[in-house]
Design an enzyme around this catalytic site. Structure first.
Site, PDB file in Angstrom:
ATOM      1  N   HIS A  72       0.848  -1.202   0.000  1.00 41.58           N
ATOM      2  CA  HIS A  72       0.000   0.000   0.000  1.00 41.58           C
ATOM      3  C   HIS A  72       0.876   1.241   0.000  1.00 41.58           C
ATOM      4  CE1 HIS A  72       0.525   0.858   4.345  1.00 41.58           C
ATOM      5  NE2 HIS A  72       0.407  -0.446   4.552  1.00 41.58           N
ATOM      6  N   ASP A  74      -0.170   4.352   0.972  1.00 44.54           N
ATOM      7  CA  ASP A  74      -0.512   5.369   1.979  1.00 44.54           C
ATOM      8  C   ASP A  74       0.186   5.086   3.304  1.00 44.54           C
ATOM      9  OD1 ASP A  74      -2.304   3.083   2.115  1.00 44.54           O
ATOM     10  OD2 ASP A  74      -3.541   4.182   3.546  1.00 44.54           O
ATOM     11  N   GLU A 136      -5.079   1.823   2.616  1.00 46.05           N
ATOM     12  CA  GLU A 136      -5.019   0.597   3.421  1.00 46.05           C
ATOM     13  C   GLU A 136      -5.200   0.927   4.888  1.00 46.05           C
ATOM     14  OE1 GLU A 136      -3.218  -2.587   5.905  1.00 46.05           O
ATOM     15  OE2 GLU A 136      -2.663  -0.494   5.776  1.00 46.05           O
ATOM     16  N   GLU A 137      -4.620   2.072   5.274  1.00 45.90           N
ATOM     17  CA  GLU A 137      -4.628   2.446   6.696  1.00 45.90           C
ATOM     18  C   GLU A 137      -6.005   2.892   7.177  1.00 45.90           C
ATOM     19  OE1 GLU A 137      -2.249   1.670   8.469  1.00 45.90           O
ATOM     20  OE2 GLU A 137      -0.356   1.820   7.393  1.00 45.90           O
ATOM     21  N   GLU A 164       3.937  -6.419   3.968  1.00 47.75           N
ATOM     22  CA  GLU A 164       3.863  -5.660   5.229  1.00 47.75           C
ATOM     23  C   GLU A 164       5.043  -6.050   6.125  1.00 47.75           C
ATOM     24  OE1 GLU A 164       1.757  -3.402   6.484  1.00 47.75           O
ATOM     25  OE2 GLU A 164       0.030  -3.464   5.136  1.00 47.75           O
ATOM     26  N   HIS A 357       3.911   3.110  12.105  1.00 49.07           N
ATOM     27  CA  HIS A 357       3.007   4.103  12.711  1.00 49.07           C
ATOM     28  C   HIS A 357       3.685   4.926  13.815  1.00 49.07           C
ATOM     29  CE1 HIS A 357      -0.830   1.608  11.486  1.00 49.07           C
ATOM     30  NE2 HIS A 357       0.114   1.606  10.565  1.00 49.07           N
TER      31      HIS A 357
END
Ligand code: ZN
Length: 384
Positions: A72, A74, A136-137, A164, A357
């Site tokens: 992803h 984003d 995705e987030e 991931e 994150h």
């Protein structure tokens, strides 16, 4: 395998695009499209409904099936975080590459792009597909329109590797996510006469208490050691209600979520909460205000991922990494959606989820090298 310096240069470019989920990812996608074009590879874009974002699908090589490498574009916001260096400028310190998205999951995308000349240079038994999504987030929203096209306008890969951050471990299962909004509607009143109102915040507090009670019950009844923690978790994330200290509040909203085991019944928790409201809260509330209500609304649902017992995707990732065991994780990815769309999936990528994150997010150079080796070995594996 592809060169580390190419992967670093590409990662620096990718990190330079602020692709926080709320923003457009089109600058990044255009960059990737141009890069692929320079390497003689055409790509198809699948735009979002508002045309502000797009997914990208590109195929290298010919034939049916193939291996999909999925990431992803984003990333999560940096607001409220304290960073040592600019989050959108790739910065190297002590063998680590810092920047938003380095770990989750631009590092993987950079390794895939850096390997494109290698993929091109070999005659492959089956094609390699590059799949880059958005949003995705925020509930894995962006990949869904693309999945709907697999087997129609876009080729359906035989196997999907979702890159991931797993520290290159082979992940064959993850929990699901269900996000709920619970809205309590009571009755407003002057705070000097609370008995003629129905206090929505007080009712919400009882619901929060019940959510915690159900969570504790699940922790003692479910046990799947493949996951950590080995049970489904339920937690309240946000609460909002009331207008002033001297007004009995009419409404209160609670946002909460379940991280459910693949084997858990996803509807059990909202069902229990609804039954609790019906039995223990609403009769009392409706004596004062017949219009009082407790609504439980599902907002987002990301399916769990549980690879099939003889999954080709898991077998491939184990062969390429040399791993002799697999694990499950508690964070969700797009793997469950791919699996549901008929593509056996596995999660395996560079970086440690602990840095995803977080402020000062990084991917280690050693992890990028491991991923480049993985992709190099994949190329050899697919050699005709
Ligand atoms: Zn991610």
């Amino acid at each position: 395998m592809a060169s580390l310096s190419d992967a670093k240069d590409l990662l620096a470019k990718l990190v330079g695009f602020d692709t926080t989920s709320a923003k457009s990812n089109l600058d990044l996608i255009t960059f990737v499209q141009d890069y692929l074009h320079r390497n003689g590879i055409a790509s198809t874009l699948v735009p979002s409904a508002d045309d502000r974002k797009a997914s990208l699908y590109a195929t290298i090589g010919d034939g049916e099936g193939g291996i999909g490498l999925s990431g992803h574009s984003d990333c999560v916001p940096v607001e409220g975080q304290t960073w040592t260096s600019d989050p959108f400028t790739l910065t190297e310190r002590d063998g680590k590459l810092y920047g938003r998205g380095t770990c989750d999951m631009k590092g993987f995308i950079a390794c895939v792009l850096a390997s494109v000349p290698l993929f091109k240079a070999r005659k492959l038994k089956e094609p390699i597909h590059i799949i880059i999504s958005y949003d995705e987030e925020v509930g894995c929203a962006g990949v869904r329109p693309l999945l709907a096209l697999l087997g129609e306008n876009l080729p359906r890969p035989r196997v999907i590797i979702v890159g991931e951050p797993t520290s290159m471990q082979v992940i064959d299962g993850h929990k699901r996510i269900d996000v709920y909004l619970t809205t309590v509607t009571g009755k407003e009143a002057h705070s000097s006469l609370p008995a003629i109102g129905v206090n929505a915040i007080s009712v919400a507090a009882k619901l929060v208490d019940e959510i915690d009670r159900v969570a504790a019950e699940i922790a003692t009844t479910e046990n799947d050691p493949h996951f950590e923690p080995p049970y489904s978790t339920v937690s309240v994330g946000m609460i909002e209600g009331g207008t002033a200290p001297n007004i009995v509040p009419k409404t209160c909203e609670i946002r909460w979520q379940i991280r459910g085991l693949p084997s858990a019944d996803a509807d059990a928790v909202p069902g229990k909460l609804a039954a609790f409201a019906e039995k223990s809260l609403l009769p009392q509330m409706r004596k004062v205000a017949p219009e009082a209500s407790v609504e439980i609304e599902s907002q987002t649902s990301v399916p769990a991922f549980s690879a099939a017992p003889q999954s080709d995707a898991v077998a491939l990732a184990m062969a390429l990494t040399g791993a002799n065991r697999t694990s499950g994780v508690s964070y969700a990815t797009e793997a469950g959606l791919f699996e549901k769309a008929g593509c056996p999936a596995v999660v395996c990528g560079p970086g440690d989820i602990a840095q995803a994150h977080a402020a000062d997010e990084f991917v280690s150079i050693a992890q990028l090298e491991a991923c480049l080796k993985f992709l190099g070995d994949l190329t050899e594996h697919l050699r005709a």
